[in-house]
Write an enzyme that holds these catalytic residues in place. Structure first.
Site, PDB file in Angstrom:
ATOM      1  N   LYS A 150       8.258 -10.867 -72.783  1.00 35.47           N
ATOM      2  CA  LYS A 150       9.091 -10.341 -71.703  1.00 35.47           C
ATOM      3  C   LYS A 150      10.122  -9.417 -72.336  1.00 35.47           C
ATOM      4  CE  LYS A 150      11.637 -11.954 -67.641  1.00 35.47           C
ATOM      5  NZ  LYS A 150      11.995 -13.164 -66.865  1.00 35.47           N
ATOM      6  N   ASP A 210      16.929 -19.815 -58.303  1.00 34.65           N
ATOM      7  CA  ASP A 210      16.020 -18.794 -57.774  1.00 34.65           C
ATOM      8  C   ASP A 210      14.610 -19.366 -57.668  1.00 34.65           C
ATOM      9  OD1 ASP A 210      15.337 -16.329 -56.718  1.00 34.65           O
ATOM     10  OD2 ASP A 210      14.934 -15.425 -58.677  1.00 34.65           O
TER      11      ASP A 210
END
Length: 264
Positions: free
Chosen positions: A7, A100
């Site tokens: 990432k 989230d």
């Protein structure tokens, strides 16, 4: 000799304080967690101006992609939800709140569900601010109603206290899991709106339709479990993710015995 996922925070975003903070927060969070249902972090580094995370490579599809094909059978729903609850329990016990949780942040593989993306996680005692923050095109965004000037997170799965800008604790994650459970079983989201304002109004003021309305063969015990997750007041929800995981396990045992018959 291991396949990994990398990432990357590109060089052009290094100067973006919000995105840099989210990236660093995810690294700190994952580094402090070790659980089979949470994506593993192997390394953090920089290369030619880009910061990157080296993470466990997961093969499968997101829960969002699975729901897009239709509702899940009861047994499958309960298995995945129990695994997510177990991951949340581990995070909460480590003082970490995800903030989230949504179908797009859960990966489904051959071995089950794995929790992803702790970029908005709150580490208790680290001085993070409440969840009400102005953002623009944040990495968490998808086709959902989250846009410039919106509340940090993904609106459809945000608890009332997050929408009101209050400090979010572990009960906010339980709310999100309840919303996901409702969608997994019925194929529909518990709260809808034509725009962000109407959606926030629905979350703050209305209860979702009973599962029996959308799916008459749904277990009443599952409907009660979801309704408790979606209680407007945090203290009225389940005490912990572990309690919720226990309830899911008991309901799953009833489904396996055919009480009621699992939907196919």
């Amino acid at each position: 000799d291991r396949s990994v996922a990398i990432k990357v925070l590109p060089p052009g975003l290094i100067g973006d304080a919000e995105r840099r903070a989210r990236f660093e927060r995810e690294a700190r969070t994952l580094a402090s967690l070790s659980h089979p249902r949470i994506c593993t972090l192997f390394d953090v580094g920089e290369h030619e101006g880009s910061t990157f995370l080296v993470m466990e490579h997961l093969q499968g599809e997101t829960l969002a992609e699975r729901i897009a094909r239709g509702r899940l059978p009861f047994a499958e729903t309960l298995r995945y939800a129990g695994q997510i609850a177990a991951a949340l329990d581990a995070a909460h016990r480590a003082g970490i709140i995800h903030r989230d949780l949504k179908p797009g942040n859960v990966m489904l593989t051959k071995t089950g569900a794995t929790l992803l993306d702790f970029g908005l996680a709150k580490l208790r005692g680290h001085g993070e601010s409440p969840a009400l923050t102005l953002v623009g095109n944040a990495p968490t965004e998808s086709a959902s109603i989250t846009r410039e000037g919106a509340i940090l997170g993904t609106l459809q799965y945000m608890a009332p206290e997050q929408i009101q800008g209050k400090e979010a604790d572990a009960h906010a994650d339980l709310w999100a899991l309840g919303a996901m459970l409702y969608e997994m079983v019925s194929g529909k989201r518990p709260f809808t709106g034509d725009n962000p304002a109407s959606l926030m109004g629905a979350i703050l003021e209305r209860d979702p339709p009973s599962l029996a309305t959308a799916l008459p063969v749904s277990p009443p015990s599952l409907d009660r479990l979801i309704r408790r997750c979606l209680a407007k007041t945090p203290d009225e929800r389940w005490e912990s993710a572990r309690d919720l995981a226990d309830q899911l396990r008991w309901i799953a045992q009833d489904v396996e015995r055919g009480e009621p018959q699992a939907a196919q």
